[in-house]
Enzyme design. Structure first.
Site, short mmCIF file in Angstrom:
data_model
loop_
_atom_site.label_atom_id
_atom_site.label_comp_id
_atom_site.label_asym_id
_atom_site.label_seq_id
_atom_site.Cartn_x
_atom_site.Cartn_y
_atom_site.Cartn_z
N GLU A 3 0.82 -1.21 0.00
CA GLU A 3 0.00 0.00 0.00
C GLU A 3 0.86 1.26 0.00
O GLU A 3 0.52 2.26 -0.64
CB GLU A 3 -0.95 -0.01 1.20
CG GLU A 3 -1.92 -1.18 1.25
CD GLU A 3 -2.75 -1.31 -0.02
OE1 GLU A 3 -2.97 -0.28 -0.71
OE2 GLU A 3 -3.16 -2.43 -0.36
N HIS A 60 1.92 2.07 -3.46
CA HIS A 60 0.88 2.81 -4.18
C HIS A 60 0.96 4.30 -3.87
O HIS A 60 0.83 5.14 -4.76
CB HIS A 60 -0.51 2.29 -3.78
CG HIS A 60 -0.96 1.09 -4.55
ND1 HIS A 60 -0.95 1.03 -5.93
CD2 HIS A 60 -1.48 -0.10 -4.12
CE1 HIS A 60 -1.42 -0.14 -6.32
NE2 HIS A 60 -1.75 -0.84 -5.25
N GLU A 82 -0.91 -2.74 -9.96
CA GLU A 82 -0.82 -3.75 -8.90
C GLU A 82 0.53 -4.47 -8.97
O GLU A 82 1.16 -4.72 -7.94
CB GLU A 82 -1.98 -4.75 -9.01
CG GLU A 82 -3.33 -4.18 -8.61
CD GLU A 82 -3.33 -3.62 -7.20
OE1 GLU A 82 -2.79 -4.28 -6.29
OE2 GLU A 82 -3.85 -2.51 -7.01
#
EC number: 3.4.24.-
Length: 317
Positions: free
Chosen positions: A131, A134, A202
């Site tokens: 995360e 990201h 991803e």
């Protein structure tokens, strides 16, 4: 480059929003839709993260309420050269997580209670590192704004189904059949636009997270566990808001819905294979991993608050 992709993605969704407006109300409807889409884009930039966190009932935690978990996230952020994000926990049995925020300075990560209670500390660290990757790549801005606008497209299409039918006229150039087709196709088209970028991101976040943690197979193990549980444990908030599914590390939809035919995530098997190859390339190297936080016996409350209102320490502090 990510900013350019974000601009293209938002332009595509705005055009789709205008097309729905045209189907419902002709040129006037298209102009109204353009104004609404522009306002939605502006509002989403500043508020979409708050909306998504509120949608999933996420509660912010700190070093007082969940010290082990928060310290782990902050340590990973330090390794990634990121400012420490705000940390949230969602009271949801499905193991999953997402990141949100318009930039690294205004970012947040959220994990479910199911994730904290069912994964090992190393696996949780792998998920949080993913995360944070990201956030570092500015994917969170695109993912959160896309979720908001795609949801608005679905709502406008549903509005057209209810009020845009009738005979063909100047206000509704396509008539009832055209409106119904737009209602069916617009949400699917919005999902296809989301898929255009989210799948490759991803893979990039998997690689970036593995490098931050220094243990690619910890993330691979977490992906396998989360994927298996996602099909067994429903996430009712995600089922009600499928436009946000692409934000999670694993698609939270059960698979019983049509939405899952257009998955925004690459196959878990392929992601694990890529992480396994990365692990072999790193040869046990990469960034030196820090100590994983000690996990307490499962069954406690990750927020550290018992039903009677007194404080006690749960599995993450």
């Amino acid at each position: 480059m990510n900013h350019l992709k974000t601009a293209i993605l938002l332009a595509g969704l705005t055009a789709l929003f205008m097309a729905v407006g045209f189907a419902i109300g002709g040129r006037g409807g298209m102009m109204i839709a353009f104004v609404v889409a522009s306002a939605t884009n502006l509002f989403s930039y500043w508020n979409s993260d708050k909306m998504v966190l509120r949608m999933y009932g996420a509660r912010e935690v700190d070093e007082t309420t969940a010290p082990d978990f928060v310290r782990m996230v902050h340590e990973l952020a330090r390794r990634a050269d990121l400012p420490p994000p705000r940390v949230f926990i969602m009271d949801n049995p499905q193991p999953n997580a997402f990141a949100t925020g318009r930039n690294p300075q205004n970012a947040a990560v959220a994990a479910t209670t199911g994730l904290l209670q069912s994964l090992s500390p190393e696996e949780v660290a792998g998920v949080m590192a993913h995360e944070l990757a990201h956030i570092k790549h500015y994917d969170t801005l695109t993912m959160t704004m896309t979720a908001t606008i795609a949801g608005a497209i679905s709502m406008l299409a549903n509005f057209g189904l209810l009020f845009g039918g009738g005979n063909r006229n100047n206000n509704n150039p396509f008539g009832a059949i055209g409106t119904i087709l737009m209602v069916i196709l617009a949400p699917l088209a919005a999902m296809l636009v989301q898929m255009a970028i989210s799948r490759s991101r991803e893979y990039e976040a998997d690689r970036g997270g593995a490098e931050i943690l220094g243990r690619p197979m910890a993330l691979a193990s977490a992906l396998a566990k989360i994927s298996g549980a996602a099909h067994e444990v429903p996430n009712y908030e995600a089922e009600s808001n499928p436009a946000t599914a692409h934000m999670f590390i694993i698609n939270p939809l059960s698979g019983a819905r049509m939405d899952n035919l257009f998955s925004t995530h690459p196959a878990v098997e392929n992601r694990i294979a890529a992480l396994r190859a990365l692990s072999q390339q790193m040869g046990g190297g990469g960034f030196a991993p820090g100590p994983a936080p000690a996990v307490r016996p499962p069954g406690g409350n990750p927020w550290g608050v018992d039903p009677g209102g007194g404080q006690r320490r749960g599995p993450w502090g």
